[in-house]
Scaffold this active site. Structure first.
Site: not given
Ligand code: TYM
Length: 325
Positions: A112, A194, A197
């Site tokens: 990022k 992957k 978004k």
């Molecule tokens: P974020 O918002 O990027 O994504 C949310 C969840 O989606 C999963 N994910 C995927 N799974 C499968 N294939 C993909 N291509 C894919 N892209 C995203 C992510 O692994 C995530 O589970 N840092 C985290 C948010 C967060 C969080 C937390 C998660 C903040 N605090 C505490 C768990 C516990 C994030 O940016 O997810």
């Protein structure tokens, strides 16, 4: 007593089917068995520039998406991160025990920050500490996430273990829950990357609110690899990814999927995949506007109250153990 789950997603961009299959789907599946906390992490969102006018709306929209996916407010706690100030407060304490070196190793910061640490925001660098605070405040047992969050979760564990060692037993050390299938759904246009978004190529991701027509177009134009068999094969990442999506949206076993497409070509496969994906998302899309703004506000208020009851106790313990209070 039920074991506890914590997870969250950022209200940035539109959620895609990777978020759904890698995370949300499991949140819903686990909410009966576990005491669950699902957070909309708006403080994480501003680690990259956001339009201030859009962020609040996106935060509320994401809450609607959790609900539409089947997170049940009667069973699980849904809340907005910034409604619980303990998240930011614990982040400060944990920042004082985290090490520069361990944060520098985080691959998501490198991605990022586009490899330019000099110009990257400090919040982007310390982002995994906020995530650790999210998780540790709730004495969490299990964290259902996709593969891309595994490294952040390891940091959360390391920080919990270090704090417990230095100040006495305080935090539960959380375990990741990363699904066997669907933990890393790939871009439809580049199966080495992957699904994301923030991908500039919008054809690479199936967004949860895409119309049937858009989903069908995107699937039909998905890249494929050489070879004709429709089967799971790590060395053919494009078909591997598409068949994984098919498996998850139909709920069939891997063997059933392979048998179903034996002797069939890509054209037929993509047609069936598009249809199954549209059908899978339809009930979700129908439910997105089920709750009124007033009901939503109430759900989030109750969620924040429940979350604060637990997080404030953990933070008080942390302040006591560190001599702050
Ligand atoms: P974020 O918002 O990027 O994504 C949310 C969840 O989606 C999963 N994910 C995927 N799974 C499968 N294939 C993909 N291509 C894919 N892209 C995203 C992510 O692994 C995530 O589970 N840092 C985290 C948010 C967060 C969080 C937390 C998660 C903040 N605090 C505490 C768990 C516990 C994030 O940016 O997810």
């Amino acid at each position: 007593m039920k074991k506890r789950i914590f997870s969250g997603a950022q209200p940035t961009g539109e959620l895609h089917i990777g978020n759904y299959l890698g995370a949300l789907k499991n949140w819903v599946a686990l909410q009966d068995e576990y005491e669950s906390f699902y957070c909309i992490v708006n403080l994480h969102a501003i680690t990259l520039p956001q339009d201030p006018h859009g962020l609040r709306q996106k935060t509320l929209d994401l809450a609607k998406i959790y609900l539409a996916a089947g997170v049940d407010p009667a069973k699980a706690t849904i809340f907005i991160q910034s409604d619980v100030p303990e998240h930011a407060e614990l982040t400060w304490v944990l920042s004082c025990i985290a090490r520069m070196g361990e944060l520098e190793r985080m691959t998501q910061f490198k991605d990022k920050g586009k490899g330019n640490a000099e110009r990257a925001g400090v919040g982007l660098f310390t982002y995994p500490i906020l995530m650790a605070a999210d998780i540790l405040l709730y004495q969490t047992d299990l964290v259902p996430v996709g593969q891309d969050q595994k490294q952040h979760l390891e940091l959360s564990r390391d920080l919990a273990i270090r704090f417990n060692r230095d100040f006495g037993e305080t935090f539960k050390v959380p375990e990741p829950y990363i699904p066997k299938a669907g933990a890393s759904i790939k871009s439809l246009q580049d199966p080495q990357k992957k699904m994301s978004k923030s991908d500039e190529n919008l054809k690479g991701a199936i967004f949860l609110m895409d119309s049937a027509e858009t989903i069908t177009k995107k699937i039909k134009s998905a890249v494929t690899d050489s070879g004709t068999d429709i089967t799971f094969d790590e060395s053919r990442p494009a078909i591997n990814n598409l068949l994984t999506i098919y498996q998850l949206v139909t709920g069939k076993s891997g063997d059933e999927c392979i048998a179903h497409f034996e002797g069939k070509g890509y054209g037929q496969f993509k047609g069936e995949l598009a249809e199954a994906t549209v059908e899978y998302l339809r009930p979700f899309q129908d439910r997105v506007n089920h709750y009124s703004d007033k009901e939503l506000a109430e759900i989030l208020k109750n969620g924040a109250d429940k979350a604060r009851a637990i997080s404030s106790a953990t933070l008080a313990d942390v302040y006591h153990k560190t001599g702050i209070k």
